[in-house]
Write a protein that holds these residues in place. Structure first.
Motif, PDB file in Angstrom:
ATOM      1  N   MET A  40       0.853  -1.168   0.000  1.00  0.00           N
ATOM      2  CA  MET A  40       0.000   0.000   0.000  1.00  0.00           C
ATOM      3  C   MET A  40       0.899   1.231   0.000  1.00  0.00           C
ATOM      4  N   THR A  41       0.523   2.197  -0.820  1.00  0.00           N
ATOM      5  CA  THR A  41       1.302   3.430  -0.916  1.00  0.00           C
ATOM      6  C   THR A  41       0.535   4.594  -0.292  1.00  0.00           C
ATOM      7  N   VAL A  42       1.256   5.654   0.001  1.00  0.00           N
ATOM      8  CA  VAL A  42       0.638   6.861   0.534  1.00  0.00           C
ATOM      9  C   VAL A  42      -0.356   7.417  -0.479  1.00  0.00           C
ATOM     10  N   ASP A  43      -0.012   7.359  -1.759  1.00  0.00           N
ATOM     11  CA  ASP A  43      -0.932   7.856  -2.792  1.00  0.00           C
ATOM     12  C   ASP A  43      -2.229   7.055  -2.816  1.00  0.00           C
ATOM     13  N   GLU A  44      -2.140   5.755  -2.597  1.00  0.00           N
ATOM     14  CA  GLU A  44      -3.352   4.932  -2.544  1.00  0.00           C
ATOM     15  C   GLU A  44      -4.223   5.331  -1.355  1.00  0.00           C
ATOM     16  N   ILE A  53       0.841  -2.167   7.617  1.00  0.00           N
ATOM     17  CA  ILE A  53       1.837  -1.920   8.658  1.00  0.00           C
ATOM     18  C   ILE A  53       2.276  -3.237   9.293  1.00  0.00           C
ATOM     19  N   ALA A  54       1.328  -4.107   9.588  1.00  0.00           N
ATOM     20  CA  ALA A  54       1.652  -5.400  10.194  1.00  0.00           C
ATOM     21  C   ALA A  54       2.514  -6.254   9.272  1.00  0.00           C
ATOM     22  N   ASN A  55       2.364  -6.045   7.976  1.00  0.00           N
ATOM     23  CA  ASN A  55       3.135  -6.808   6.997  1.00  0.00           C
ATOM     24  C   ASN A  55       4.446  -6.126   6.627  1.00  0.00           C
ATOM     25  N   GLY A  56       4.824  -5.080   7.375  1.00  0.00           N
ATOM     26  CA  GLY A  56       6.140  -4.478   7.189  1.00  0.00           C
ATOM     27  C   GLY A  56       6.204  -3.315   6.226  1.00  0.00           C
ATOM     28  N   ASN A 116       6.709   2.692   5.275  1.00  0.00           N
ATOM     29  CA  ASN A 116       6.396   4.033   5.751  1.00  0.00           C
ATOM     30  C   ASN A 116       5.143   4.044   6.635  1.00  0.00           C
ATOM     31  N   PRO A 117       5.154   3.293   7.730  1.00  0.00           N
ATOM     32  CA  PRO A 117       3.935   3.168   8.535  1.00  0.00           C
ATOM     33  C   PRO A 117       3.413   4.494   9.074  1.00  0.00           C
ATOM     34  N   GLU A 118       4.310   5.386   9.462  1.00  0.00           N
ATOM     35  CA  GLU A 118       3.868   6.664  10.013  1.00  0.00           C
ATOM     36  C   GLU A 118       3.111   7.477   8.985  1.00  0.00           C
ATOM     37  N   LYS A 119       3.604   7.494   7.757  1.00  0.00           N
ATOM     38  CA  LYS A 119       2.954   8.261   6.692  1.00  0.00           C
ATOM     39  C   LYS A 119       1.619   7.649   6.314  1.00  0.00           C
ATOM     40  N   LEU A 120       1.557   6.315   6.243  1.00  0.00           N
ATOM     41  CA  LEU A 120       0.291   5.651   5.919  1.00  0.00           C
ATOM     42  C   LEU A 120      -0.759   5.974   6.980  1.00  0.00           C
TER      43      LEU A 120
END
Length: 65
Positions: free
Chosen positions: A1-5, A38-41, A44-48
């Motif tokens: 998953m990306t921030v843009d998504e 995030i759980a899958n690594g 950029n968890p903070e940005k997501l």
């Protein structure tokens, strides 16, 4: 998953805010998908998470029938 998504999905929720139940369901789905990424690594968890939480700024009633 990306921030843009995530941004795109937040926009979708914003456009669907006229239907409270649908918007709330979309928000829940987004949060689940972000948590799974995030759980899958995700790199950029903070940005997501920060982008996903922007749905809290969208005005609609959060309820289920």
């Amino acid at each position: 998953m990306t921030v843009d998504e995530v941004k795109e999905r937040v926009d979708d929720i914003r456009h669907g805010a006229g239907d409270d139940e649908t918007a709330h369901g979309m928000e829940d789905d987004l949060y689940i998908d972000v948590l799974e990424a995030i759980a899958n690594g995700a790199d950029n968890p903070e940005k997501l998470a920060a982008e996903a939480l922007k749905t809290q700024e969208i005005e609609f009633y959060r309820w289920y029938s």
